[in-house]
Design an enzyme around this catalytic site. Structure first.
Site, PDB file in Angstrom:
ATOM      1  N   LYS A  10      21.902 -42.301  -3.346  1.00 33.45           N
ATOM      2  CA  LYS A  10      21.712 -41.913  -4.754  1.00 33.45           C
ATOM      3  C   LYS A  10      21.082 -43.051  -5.557  1.00 33.45           C
ATOM      4  O   LYS A  10      20.130 -42.844  -6.307  1.00 33.45           O
ATOM      5  CB  LYS A  10      23.074 -41.546  -5.380  1.00 33.45           C
ATOM      6  N   ASN A  11      21.618 -44.251  -5.376  1.00 31.00           N
ATOM      7  CA  ASN A  11      21.156 -45.366  -6.202  1.00 31.00           C
ATOM      8  C   ASN A  11      19.780 -45.894  -5.815  1.00 31.00           C
ATOM      9  O   ASN A  11      19.233 -46.758  -6.492  1.00 31.00           O
ATOM     10  CB  ASN A  11      22.180 -46.510  -6.188  1.00 31.00           C
ATOM     11  N   CYS A 106      28.889 -43.445 -16.487  1.00 28.77           N
ATOM     12  CA  CYS A 106      30.305 -43.743 -16.274  1.00 28.77           C
ATOM     13  C   CYS A 106      30.785 -44.743 -17.321  1.00 28.77           C
ATOM     14  O   CYS A 106      30.075 -45.687 -17.652  1.00 28.77           O
ATOM     15  CB  CYS A 106      30.523 -44.366 -14.900  1.00 28.77           C
ATOM     16  N   ARG A 111      28.492 -52.250 -20.294  1.00 28.55           N
ATOM     17  CA  ARG A 111      27.210 -51.985 -19.648  1.00 28.55           C
ATOM     18  C   ARG A 111      26.027 -52.075 -20.625  1.00 28.55           C
ATOM     19  O   ARG A 111      25.311 -51.087 -20.833  1.00 28.55           O
ATOM     20  CB  ARG A 111      27.229 -50.621 -18.951  1.00 28.55           C
ATOM     21  N   ASP A 296      30.960 -50.568  -6.247  1.00 29.19           N
ATOM     22  CA  ASP A 296      31.019 -49.110  -6.073  1.00 29.19           C
ATOM     23  C   ASP A 296      31.954 -48.689  -4.936  1.00 29.19           C
ATOM     24  O   ASP A 296      32.139 -47.486  -4.714  1.00 29.19           O
ATOM     25  CB  ASP A 296      29.614 -48.536  -5.843  1.00 29.19           C
ATOM     26  N   ARG A 389      28.398 -36.078  -9.024  1.00 28.74           N
ATOM     27  CA  ARG A 389      27.209 -36.857  -9.400  1.00 28.74           C
ATOM     28  C   ARG A 389      26.700 -37.661  -8.207  1.00 28.74           C
ATOM     29  O   ARG A 389      25.518 -37.986  -8.131  1.00 28.74           O
ATOM     30  CB  ARG A 389      27.550 -37.820 -10.543  1.00 28.74           C
TER      31      ARG A 389
HETATM   32  C1  UD1 Z   1      23.839 -50.106 -10.594  1.00 32.66           C
HETATM   33  C2  UD1 Z   1      24.340 -48.887  -9.859  1.00 32.66           C
HETATM   34  C3  UD1 Z   1      25.843 -48.765 -10.019  1.00 32.66           C
HETATM   35  C4  UD1 Z   1      26.526 -50.055  -9.575  1.00 32.66           C
HETATM   36  C5  UD1 Z   1      25.902 -51.261 -10.255  1.00 32.66           C
HETATM   37  C6  UD1 Z   1      26.420 -52.585  -9.728  1.00 32.66           C
HETATM   38  C7  UD1 Z   1      22.463 -47.359  -9.973  1.00 32.66           C
HETATM   39  C8  UD1 Z   1      21.893 -46.107 -10.525  1.00 32.66           C
HETATM   40  N1  UD1 Z   1      23.694 -47.706 -10.407  1.00 32.66           N
HETATM   41  O1  UD1 Z   1      24.135 -49.913 -11.969  1.00 32.66           O
HETATM   42  O2  UD1 Z   1      26.296 -47.673  -9.235  1.00 32.66           O
HETATM   43  O3  UD1 Z   1      27.888 -50.011  -9.894  1.00 32.66           O
HETATM   44  O4  UD1 Z   1      24.472 -51.257 -10.072  1.00 32.66           O
HETATM   45  O5  UD1 Z   1      26.235 -52.681  -8.347  1.00 32.66           O
HETATM   46  O6  UD1 Z   1      21.853 -48.020  -9.139  1.00 32.66           O
HETATM   47  N2  UD1 Z   1      24.636 -55.988 -17.512  1.00 32.66           N
HETATM   48  C9  UD1 Z   1      24.405 -56.673 -18.670  1.00 32.66           C
HETATM   49  N3  UD1 Z   1      23.202 -56.510 -19.296  1.00 32.66           N
HETATM   50  C10 UD1 Z   1      22.221 -55.711 -18.794  1.00 32.66           C
HETATM   51  C11 UD1 Z   1      22.457 -55.034 -17.592  1.00 32.66           C
HETATM   52  C12 UD1 Z   1      23.670 -55.183 -16.975  1.00 32.66           C
HETATM   53  O7  UD1 Z   1      25.271 -57.397 -19.156  1.00 32.66           O
HETATM   54  O8  UD1 Z   1      21.144 -55.615 -19.402  1.00 32.66           O
HETATM   55  C13 UD1 Z   1      25.952 -56.108 -16.843  1.00 32.66           C
HETATM   56  C14 UD1 Z   1      26.689 -54.782 -16.832  1.00 32.66           C
HETATM   57  O9  UD1 Z   1      27.374 -54.577 -18.022  1.00 32.66           O
HETATM   58  C15 UD1 Z   1      27.602 -54.934 -15.645  1.00 32.66           C
HETATM   59  C16 UD1 Z   1      26.780 -55.820 -14.696  1.00 32.66           C
HETATM   60  O10 UD1 Z   1      25.770 -56.422 -15.485  1.00 32.66           O
HETATM   61  O11 UD1 Z   1      28.772 -55.599 -15.999  1.00 32.66           O
HETATM   62  C17 UD1 Z   1      26.138 -55.067 -13.539  1.00 32.66           C
HETATM   63  O12 UD1 Z   1      25.272 -54.104 -14.027  1.00 32.66           O
HETATM   64  P1  UD1 Z   1      23.957 -53.621 -13.268  1.00 32.66           P
HETATM   65  O13 UD1 Z   1      23.802 -54.421 -12.015  1.00 32.66           O
HETATM   66  O14 UD1 Z   1      22.848 -53.620 -14.234  1.00 32.66           O
HETATM   67  O15 UD1 Z   1      24.336 -52.152 -12.898  1.00 32.66           O
HETATM   68  P2  UD1 Z   1      23.489 -50.836 -13.076  1.00 32.66           P
HETATM   69  O16 UD1 Z   1      22.067 -51.108 -12.711  1.00 32.66           O
HETATM   70  O17 UD1 Z   1      23.784 -50.224 -14.380  1.00 32.66           O
END
Ligand code: UD1
Length: 408
Positions: A10-11, A106, A111, A296, A389
Protein backbone atom coordinates in the site's frame (compact mmCIF):
# COMPACT_ATOMS: atom_id res chain seq x y z
CA UNK A 1 -2.08 -23.63 8.70
CA UNK A 2 -1.42 -22.95 5.06
CA UNK A 3 -0.20 -20.35 2.64
CA UNK A 4 -0.97 -16.71 2.19
CA UNK A 5 0.23 -14.48 -0.63
CA UNK A 6 0.85 -10.85 0.25
CA UNK A 7 -0.33 -8.04 -2.01
CA UNK A 8 1.60 -5.11 -3.41
CA UNK A 9 2.64 -2.62 -0.76
CA UNK A 10 0.00 0.00 0.00
CA UNK A 11 2.66 2.49 1.02
CA UNK A 12 4.47 2.06 -2.30
CA UNK A 13 1.33 2.07 -4.45
CA UNK A 14 0.13 5.42 -3.07
CA UNK A 15 3.23 7.53 -3.93
CA UNK A 16 3.62 5.69 -7.22
CA UNK A 17 0.06 6.55 -8.25
CA UNK A 18 0.80 10.16 -7.29
CA UNK A 19 3.95 9.86 -9.40
CA UNK A 20 1.94 8.99 -12.51
CA UNK A 21 0.91 12.68 -12.54
CA UNK A 22 4.42 13.52 -13.73
CA UNK A 23 4.15 11.74 -17.07
CA UNK A 24 2.80 13.18 -20.28
CA UNK A 25 2.03 9.69 -21.62
CA UNK A 26 0.09 6.83 -19.88
CA UNK A 27 1.55 4.57 -17.17
CA UNK A 28 0.35 1.11 -16.28
CA UNK A 29 0.54 -0.40 -12.79
CA UNK A 30 0.15 -4.15 -12.33
CA UNK A 31 -1.11 -6.18 -9.34
CA UNK A 32 -2.76 -3.22 -7.65
CA UNK A 33 -4.37 -4.25 -4.33
CA UNK A 34 -8.04 -3.57 -3.81
CA UNK A 35 -7.79 -1.21 -0.83
CA UNK A 36 -9.75 1.79 0.37
CA UNK A 37 -6.65 4.00 0.32
CA UNK A 38 -5.87 3.05 -3.28
CA UNK A 39 -9.44 4.00 -4.23
CA UNK A 40 -8.99 7.35 -2.48
CA UNK A 41 -5.72 8.29 -4.20
CA UNK A 42 -7.26 7.29 -7.55
CA UNK A 43 -10.19 9.62 -6.84
CA UNK A 44 -7.75 12.40 -5.96
CA UNK A 45 -5.88 12.18 -9.23
CA UNK A 46 -9.07 11.68 -11.24
CA UNK A 47 -10.33 14.93 -9.76
CA UNK A 48 -7.20 16.56 -11.20
CA UNK A 49 -8.16 15.42 -14.68
CA UNK A 50 -6.23 12.13 -14.97
CA UNK A 51 -7.98 9.42 -16.98
CA UNK A 52 -8.03 6.06 -15.21
CA UNK A 53 -8.77 2.77 -16.99
CA UNK A 54 -9.10 -0.43 -14.98
CA UNK A 55 -8.98 -4.01 -16.31
CA UNK A 56 -11.85 -6.40 -15.49
CA UNK A 57 -10.13 -7.90 -12.46
CA UNK A 58 -9.47 -4.37 -11.19
CA UNK A 59 -5.80 -5.15 -10.49
CA UNK A 60 -4.26 -3.39 -13.48
CA UNK A 61 -4.77 0.31 -13.91
CA UNK A 62 -3.72 2.67 -16.68
CA UNK A 63 -3.18 6.28 -15.65
CA UNK A 64 -3.26 8.88 -18.39
CA UNK A 65 -2.07 12.18 -17.00
CA UNK A 66 -1.78 13.85 -20.41
CA UNK A 67 -5.17 15.29 -19.53
CA UNK A 68 -4.00 16.75 -16.20
CA UNK A 69 -5.88 20.02 -15.86
CA UNK A 70 -6.64 20.94 -12.25
CA UNK A 71 -4.10 21.73 -9.53
CA UNK A 72 -6.42 21.70 -6.53
CA UNK A 73 -7.04 18.49 -4.53
CA UNK A 74 -10.55 18.34 -3.02
CA UNK A 75 -10.98 18.70 0.70
CA UNK A 76 -13.16 15.59 1.26
CA UNK A 77 -10.50 13.30 -0.19
CA UNK A 78 -7.41 14.82 1.40
CA UNK A 79 -9.16 14.82 4.76
CA UNK A 80 -9.82 11.11 4.38
CA UNK A 81 -6.24 10.18 3.66
CA UNK A 82 -3.05 12.00 4.54
CA UNK A 83 -1.11 10.43 1.67
CA UNK A 84 -3.17 12.60 -0.70
CA UNK A 85 -0.61 15.27 0.12
CA UNK A 86 1.82 13.31 -2.07
CA UNK A 87 0.27 14.93 -5.15
CA UNK A 88 1.81 18.26 -4.17
CA UNK A 89 5.33 17.43 -5.42
CA UNK A 90 4.21 16.15 -8.83
CA UNK A 91 1.73 19.02 -9.33
CA UNK A 92 4.38 21.62 -8.50
CA UNK A 93 6.81 19.96 -10.88
CA UNK A 94 4.40 19.62 -13.76
CA UNK A 95 2.02 22.55 -13.35
CA UNK A 96 4.01 24.97 -11.20
CA UNK A 97 1.28 25.14 -8.56
CA UNK A 98 -0.77 23.05 -6.15
CA UNK A 99 -3.48 23.80 -3.63
CA UNK A 100 -4.16 21.09 -1.10
CA UNK A 101 -6.27 20.88 2.04
CA UNK A 102 -4.56 20.16 5.32
CA UNK A 103 -4.09 16.37 5.33
CA UNK A 104 -6.06 13.91 7.46
CA UNK A 105 -5.55 10.16 7.89
CA UNK A 106 -4.90 8.06 11.00
CA UNK A 107 -4.96 10.12 14.16
CA UNK A 108 -1.49 9.06 15.24
CA UNK A 109 0.19 12.17 16.53
CA UNK A 110 0.41 15.66 15.13
CA UNK A 111 1.93 14.51 11.80
CA UNK A 112 2.85 17.95 10.52
CA UNK A 113 3.91 18.65 6.95
CA UNK A 114 6.56 21.23 7.75
CA UNK A 115 9.39 19.14 6.26
CA UNK A 116 7.57 18.81 2.93
CA UNK A 117 6.96 22.56 2.79
CA UNK A 118 10.49 23.54 3.83
CA UNK A 119 11.86 21.36 1.06
CA UNK A 120 9.49 22.81 -1.57
CA UNK A 121 10.59 26.29 -0.50
CA UNK A 122 14.22 25.27 -0.89
CA UNK A 123 13.33 24.16 -4.44
CA UNK A 124 12.05 27.67 -5.11
CA UNK A 125 8.32 27.34 -4.41
CA UNK A 126 6.39 30.02 -2.57
CA UNK A 127 4.07 28.67 0.12
CA UNK A 128 0.88 30.19 1.48
CA UNK A 129 -0.82 28.50 4.41
CA UNK A 130 -4.34 29.22 5.62
CA UNK A 131 -6.33 27.36 8.23
CA UNK A 132 -7.75 25.01 5.60
CA UNK A 133 -5.23 24.59 2.84
CA UNK A 134 -1.68 24.94 1.60
CA UNK A 135 -1.03 26.74 -1.67
CA UNK A 136 2.38 26.28 -3.27
CA UNK A 137 3.46 27.88 -6.49
CA UNK A 138 6.65 28.13 -8.46
CA UNK A 139 6.02 30.67 -11.20
CA UNK A 140 9.58 30.39 -12.47
CA UNK A 141 9.78 26.62 -12.11
CA UNK A 142 11.57 24.54 -9.46
CA UNK A 143 15.35 24.70 -9.13
CA UNK A 144 17.51 21.83 -7.89
CA UNK A 145 19.21 22.39 -4.55
CA UNK A 146 20.70 20.75 -1.46
CA UNK A 147 18.04 19.69 1.09
CA UNK A 148 18.68 18.36 4.57
CA UNK A 149 15.61 16.75 6.15
CA UNK A 150 15.54 17.32 9.92
CA UNK A 151 13.90 13.88 10.22
CA UNK A 152 13.96 11.12 7.58
CA UNK A 153 10.26 11.55 6.79
CA UNK A 154 8.96 8.99 4.30
CA UNK A 155 6.36 11.28 2.75
CA UNK A 156 8.65 14.31 2.56
CA UNK A 157 11.38 12.25 0.88
CA UNK A 158 8.86 10.98 -1.68
CA UNK A 159 7.35 14.39 -2.33
CA UNK A 160 10.80 15.93 -2.84
CA UNK A 161 11.99 13.13 -5.13
CA UNK A 162 8.93 13.65 -7.34
CA UNK A 163 9.24 17.45 -7.37
CA UNK A 164 12.99 17.37 -8.02
CA UNK A 165 12.69 14.84 -10.85
CA UNK A 166 11.50 17.63 -13.13
CA UNK A 167 13.27 20.57 -11.46
CA UNK A 168 16.04 22.40 -13.23
CA UNK A 169 19.45 21.02 -12.24
CA UNK A 170 20.63 18.78 -9.45
CA UNK A 171 18.99 18.11 -6.07
CA UNK A 172 20.65 16.30 -3.18
CA UNK A 173 18.44 15.08 -0.31
CA UNK A 174 20.40 14.42 2.86
CA UNK A 175 19.01 12.47 5.82
CA UNK A 176 16.50 11.00 3.37
CA UNK A 177 14.21 8.16 4.45
CA UNK A 178 15.54 4.74 3.36
CA UNK A 179 12.30 2.71 3.27
CA UNK A 180 11.91 0.07 0.50
CA UNK A 181 8.83 1.98 -0.70
CA UNK A 182 11.11 4.90 -1.57
CA UNK A 183 13.36 2.63 -3.60
CA UNK A 184 10.28 1.36 -5.44
CA UNK A 185 9.09 4.89 -6.20
CA UNK A 186 12.56 5.79 -7.53
CA UNK A 187 12.59 2.63 -9.68
CA UNK A 188 9.26 3.64 -11.19
CA UNK A 189 10.31 7.25 -11.78
CA UNK A 190 13.61 6.15 -13.35
CA UNK A 191 11.63 3.91 -15.70
CA UNK A 192 9.70 7.07 -16.61
CA UNK A 193 12.95 8.75 -17.60
CA UNK A 194 13.96 10.36 -14.29
CA UNK A 195 17.54 10.36 -13.06
CA UNK A 196 17.49 9.40 -9.36
CA UNK A 197 20.41 7.75 -7.61
CA UNK A 198 20.94 6.59 -4.04
CA UNK A 199 17.33 5.72 -3.13
CA UNK A 200 17.54 3.27 -0.22
CA UNK A 201 20.45 5.19 1.34
CA UNK A 202 20.22 8.43 3.29
CA UNK A 203 21.61 10.55 0.45
CA UNK A 204 19.55 10.73 -2.74
CA UNK A 205 20.80 12.58 -5.82
CA UNK A 206 18.41 13.70 -8.52
CA UNK A 207 19.27 15.30 -11.83
CA UNK A 208 16.14 17.03 -13.10
CA UNK A 209 14.82 16.27 -16.59
CA UNK A 210 12.40 18.44 -18.59
CA UNK A 211 9.84 15.72 -19.23
CA UNK A 212 8.84 12.24 -18.07
CA UNK A 213 6.99 9.55 -19.99
CA UNK A 214 4.71 6.75 -18.78
CA UNK A 215 6.08 3.38 -17.60
CA UNK A 216 4.86 -0.09 -16.64
CA UNK A 217 5.53 -1.16 -13.07
CA UNK A 218 4.80 -3.93 -10.58
CA UNK A 219 4.93 -2.71 -7.00
CA UNK A 220 6.97 -4.47 -4.26
CA UNK A 221 5.23 -6.82 -1.76
CA UNK A 222 3.68 -5.31 1.35
CA UNK A 223 6.11 -5.90 4.22
CA UNK A 224 3.58 -4.75 6.81
CA UNK A 225 0.84 -7.07 5.57
CA UNK A 226 3.41 -9.90 5.50
CA UNK A 227 4.59 -9.07 9.02
CA UNK A 228 1.00 -9.06 10.29
CA UNK A 229 0.41 -12.60 8.98
CA UNK A 230 3.73 -13.79 10.43
CA UNK A 231 2.56 -12.60 13.83
CA UNK A 232 -0.89 -14.15 13.36
CA UNK A 233 0.78 -17.56 12.95
CA UNK A 234 3.24 -16.91 15.77
CA UNK A 235 0.39 -16.07 18.17
CA UNK A 236 -2.26 -18.58 17.16
CA UNK A 237 0.19 -21.42 16.56
CA UNK A 238 0.52 -23.30 13.32
CA UNK A 239 2.67 -23.57 10.24
CA UNK A 240 2.14 -20.73 7.78
CA UNK A 241 4.04 -19.80 4.64
CA UNK A 242 3.81 -16.14 3.72
CA UNK A 243 4.46 -16.21 0.02
CA UNK A 244 6.02 -13.18 -1.64
CA UNK A 245 7.29 -11.75 1.67
CA UNK A 246 10.81 -10.38 1.28
CA UNK A 247 12.98 -11.32 4.29
CA UNK A 248 15.35 -8.38 3.59
CA UNK A 249 12.46 -5.97 4.17
CA UNK A 250 11.42 -7.64 7.43
CA UNK A 251 14.72 -8.15 9.23
CA UNK A 252 13.80 -6.53 12.57
CA UNK A 253 10.40 -8.26 12.75
CA UNK A 254 11.90 -11.66 11.96
CA UNK A 255 14.76 -11.09 14.41
CA UNK A 256 12.33 -10.18 17.20
CA UNK A 257 10.07 -13.15 16.51
CA UNK A 258 13.11 -15.42 16.71
CA UNK A 259 14.24 -13.74 19.92
CA UNK A 260 10.80 -14.55 21.36
CA UNK A 261 11.36 -18.20 20.53
CA UNK A 262 9.30 -18.53 17.35
CA UNK A 263 10.69 -20.58 14.45
CA UNK A 264 10.99 -18.42 11.35
CA UNK A 265 12.48 -19.78 8.14
CA UNK A 266 13.49 -17.49 5.32
CA UNK A 267 12.89 -19.15 1.97
CA UNK A 268 13.55 -18.03 -1.55
CA UNK A 269 9.94 -17.04 -2.28
CA UNK A 270 8.70 -16.12 1.16
CA UNK A 271 8.87 -16.62 4.92
CA UNK A 272 7.60 -19.57 6.95
CA UNK A 273 6.56 -19.43 10.59
CA UNK A 274 6.19 -22.46 12.78
CA UNK A 275 4.82 -21.87 16.24
CA UNK A 276 2.94 -23.62 19.00
CA UNK A 277 1.60 -20.28 20.18
CA UNK A 278 2.93 -21.19 23.62
CA UNK A 279 6.07 -20.34 25.57
CA UNK A 280 6.56 -16.99 23.83
CA UNK A 281 9.33 -15.06 25.56
CA UNK A 282 8.93 -11.36 26.35
CA UNK A 283 10.98 -9.09 24.06
CA UNK A 284 11.51 -5.36 23.86
CA UNK A 285 11.03 -3.40 20.65
CA UNK A 286 11.80 0.16 19.69
CA UNK A 287 10.41 1.65 16.49
CA UNK A 288 12.78 3.59 14.23
CA UNK A 289 12.95 4.74 10.64
CA UNK A 290 13.97 1.97 8.23
CA UNK A 291 15.96 -0.27 8.61
CA UNK A 292 14.84 -0.16 12.25
CA UNK A 293 11.71 -1.83 13.61
CA UNK A 294 8.75 -0.40 11.61
CA UNK A 295 6.28 1.76 13.49
CA UNK A 296 3.58 0.23 11.28
CA UNK A 297 4.27 -3.15 12.99
CA UNK A 298 4.34 -1.80 16.54
CA UNK A 299 0.67 -2.43 17.38
CA UNK A 300 0.64 -5.94 15.92
CA UNK A 301 3.86 -6.83 17.73
CA UNK A 302 2.44 -5.47 20.95
CA UNK A 303 -0.56 -7.81 20.53
CA UNK A 304 2.00 -10.64 20.28
CA UNK A 305 3.79 -9.60 23.50
CA UNK A 306 0.51 -9.54 25.45
CA UNK A 307 0.65 -13.35 25.62
CA UNK A 308 4.41 -13.63 26.19
CA UNK A 309 5.99 -14.84 29.42
CA UNK A 310 7.33 -11.79 31.24
CA UNK A 311 7.34 -8.06 30.68
CA UNK A 312 8.10 -6.46 27.31
CA UNK A 313 8.83 -2.79 26.73
CA UNK A 314 7.50 -1.21 23.56
CA UNK A 315 9.15 2.11 22.67
CA UNK A 316 7.62 4.21 19.91
CA UNK A 317 10.00 6.87 18.61
CA UNK A 318 8.51 7.71 15.19
CA UNK A 319 5.06 8.98 16.24
CA UNK A 320 4.17 10.69 19.48
CA UNK A 321 0.71 9.20 19.94
CA UNK A 322 0.53 5.65 18.70
CA UNK A 323 -0.67 3.65 21.70
CA UNK A 324 -4.44 3.94 21.21
CA UNK A 325 -4.69 0.16 20.77
CA UNK A 326 -3.47 -0.44 24.35
CA UNK A 327 -6.79 0.41 25.96
CA UNK A 328 -8.59 -1.86 23.50
CA UNK A 329 -6.15 -4.75 24.04
CA UNK A 330 -6.70 -4.42 27.79
CA UNK A 331 -10.44 -5.00 27.24
CA UNK A 332 -9.41 -8.48 26.10
CA UNK A 333 -7.49 -9.20 29.29
CA UNK A 334 -4.11 -7.85 28.18
CA UNK A 335 -2.02 -5.97 30.72
CA UNK A 336 -0.50 -3.03 28.84
CA UNK A 337 0.53 0.09 30.73
CA UNK A 338 1.25 3.26 28.83
CA UNK A 339 4.07 4.92 30.78
CA UNK A 340 4.49 7.93 28.48
CA UNK A 341 3.72 8.98 24.90
CA UNK A 342 6.68 6.88 23.86
CA UNK A 343 6.86 3.92 26.25
CA UNK A 344 4.42 1.12 27.00
CA UNK A 345 5.07 -1.81 29.33
CA UNK A 346 3.35 -5.07 28.47
CA UNK A 347 3.03 -7.67 31.21
CA UNK A 348 2.35 -10.95 29.47
CA UNK A 349 -0.82 -12.83 30.52
CA UNK A 350 -1.56 -16.51 30.14
CA UNK A 351 -4.50 -15.94 27.86
CA UNK A 352 -6.69 -13.28 26.35
CA UNK A 353 -10.48 -13.41 26.32
CA UNK A 354 -13.07 -12.24 23.82
CA UNK A 355 -14.37 -8.68 24.05
CA UNK A 356 -16.10 -5.97 22.10
CA UNK A 357 -13.46 -3.55 20.87
CA UNK A 358 -13.10 -0.65 18.44
CA UNK A 359 -10.32 -0.13 15.90
CA UNK A 360 -8.51 3.08 16.79
CA UNK A 361 -6.59 3.22 13.50
CA UNK A 362 -5.35 0.96 10.70
CA UNK A 363 -2.54 -0.98 12.40
CA UNK A 364 -4.18 -0.80 15.82
CA UNK A 365 -7.19 -2.49 14.23
CA UNK A 366 -4.95 -5.24 12.84
CA UNK A 367 -3.57 -5.75 16.34
CA UNK A 368 -7.11 -6.25 17.68
CA UNK A 369 -7.80 -8.88 15.03
CA UNK A 370 -4.61 -10.73 16.03
CA UNK A 371 -5.61 -10.62 19.68
CA UNK A 372 -9.13 -11.84 18.82
CA UNK A 373 -7.64 -14.85 16.99
CA UNK A 374 -6.26 -16.14 20.28
CA UNK A 375 -8.79 -14.63 22.69
CA UNK A 376 -11.09 -17.25 24.18
CA UNK A 377 -14.60 -16.83 22.80
CA UNK A 378 -16.14 -14.64 20.12
CA UNK A 379 -14.81 -11.11 19.80
CA UNK A 380 -16.52 -8.25 18.06
CA UNK A 381 -14.37 -5.57 16.46
CA UNK A 382 -15.93 -2.32 15.35
CA UNK A 383 -14.86 0.39 12.91
CA UNK A 384 -13.05 -2.12 10.72
CA UNK A 385 -13.01 0.39 7.88
CA UNK A 386 -9.67 1.45 9.32
CA UNK A 387 -8.29 -2.04 8.66
CA UNK A 388 -9.74 -2.13 5.15
CA UNK A 389 -7.64 0.89 4.26
CA UNK A 390 -4.58 -1.34 4.31
CA UNK A 391 -5.49 -5.06 4.19
CA UNK A 392 -7.19 -6.66 1.22
CA UNK A 393 -9.77 -9.26 2.26
CA UNK A 394 -8.19 -9.88 5.65
CA UNK A 395 -11.08 -12.10 6.78
CA UNK A 396 -10.75 -14.30 3.68
CA UNK A 397 -7.00 -14.62 4.13
CA UNK A 398 -7.21 -15.53 7.82
CA UNK A 399 -10.18 -17.87 7.30
CA UNK A 400 -8.13 -19.74 4.70
CA UNK A 401 -5.56 -20.33 7.41
CA UNK A 402 -8.18 -21.68 9.79
CA UNK A 403 -9.54 -18.60 11.51
CA UNK A 404 -13.27 -18.08 12.01
CA UNK A 405 -13.91 -14.49 11.14
CA UNK A 406 -17.00 -12.89 9.64
CA UNK A 407 -17.45 -9.39 8.36
CA UNK A 408 -20.85 -8.12 9.42
C1 UD1 B 1 4.54 6.94 6.08
C2 UD1 B 1 3.61 5.76 5.95
C3 UD1 B 1 3.07 5.37 7.31
C4 UD1 B 1 4.21 5.12 8.29
C5 UD1 B 1 5.18 6.29 8.29
C6 UD1 B 1 6.44 6.03 9.11
C7 UD1 B 1 2.68 6.03 3.73
C8 UD1 B 1 1.49 6.35 2.90
N1 UD1 B 1 2.51 6.12 5.07
O1 UD1 B 1 3.77 8.02 6.59
O2 UD1 B 1 2.28 4.20 7.17
O3 UD1 B 1 3.71 4.95 9.58
O4 UD1 B 1 5.61 6.60 6.95
O5 UD1 B 1 7.09 4.88 8.67
O6 UD1 B 1 3.73 5.67 3.23
N2 UD1 B 1 6.95 14.60 10.38
C9 UD1 B 1 7.18 15.92 10.67
N3 UD1 B 1 7.09 16.83 9.65
C10 UD1 B 1 6.82 16.47 8.37
C11 UD1 B 1 6.61 15.12 8.08
C12 UD1 B 1 6.68 14.21 9.10
O7 UD1 B 1 7.42 16.29 11.81
O8 UD1 B 1 6.77 17.34 7.49
C13 UD1 B 1 6.98 13.61 11.48
C14 UD1 B 1 5.62 12.97 11.68
O9 UD1 B 1 4.82 13.75 12.50
C15 UD1 B 1 5.98 11.65 12.31
C16 UD1 B 1 7.34 11.32 11.66
O10 UD1 B 1 7.82 12.54 11.12
O11 UD1 B 1 6.15 11.77 13.68
C17 UD1 B 1 7.27 10.27 10.56
O12 UD1 B 1 6.44 10.72 9.54
P1 UD1 B 1 6.63 10.33 8.01
O13 UD1 B 1 7.85 9.48 7.87
O14 UD1 B 1 6.54 11.56 7.21
O15 UD1 B 1 5.36 9.44 7.76
P2 UD1 B 1 4.34 9.49 6.56
O16 UD1 B 1 5.07 9.71 5.28
O17 UD1 B 1 3.22 10.39 6.90
Amino acid sequence: EGRVRVSSAKNAVLPIIAGTLLASTPSKLLEIPNLEDVGTICQVIESLGVKITRNKADDEIIFDASTLTATEAPYELVRKMRASFLVMGPLLARKGEAKISMPGGCAIGARPIDLHLKAFEALGAKIEITEDYVYAHAPEGLKGTQIYLDFPSVGATENVIMAASMAEGKTVIENAAEEPEIVDLATFLNAMGANIRGAGTNVIRIEGVPQLHGAIHTVIPDRIEAGTYLIAAAMAGGDVFVENALPEHLKPVVAKLKEAGVTVEEEIDGIRVISTGKGIKAVDIKTLPYPGFPTDMQAQFMAFTTIAEGTSTVTETVFENRFMHCKELNKMGADTQVISNHICKVNGVEKLHAAKTTCPDLRGGAALILAALVGEGQSEINNIYHVERGYENIEGVLNNLGADMTKI
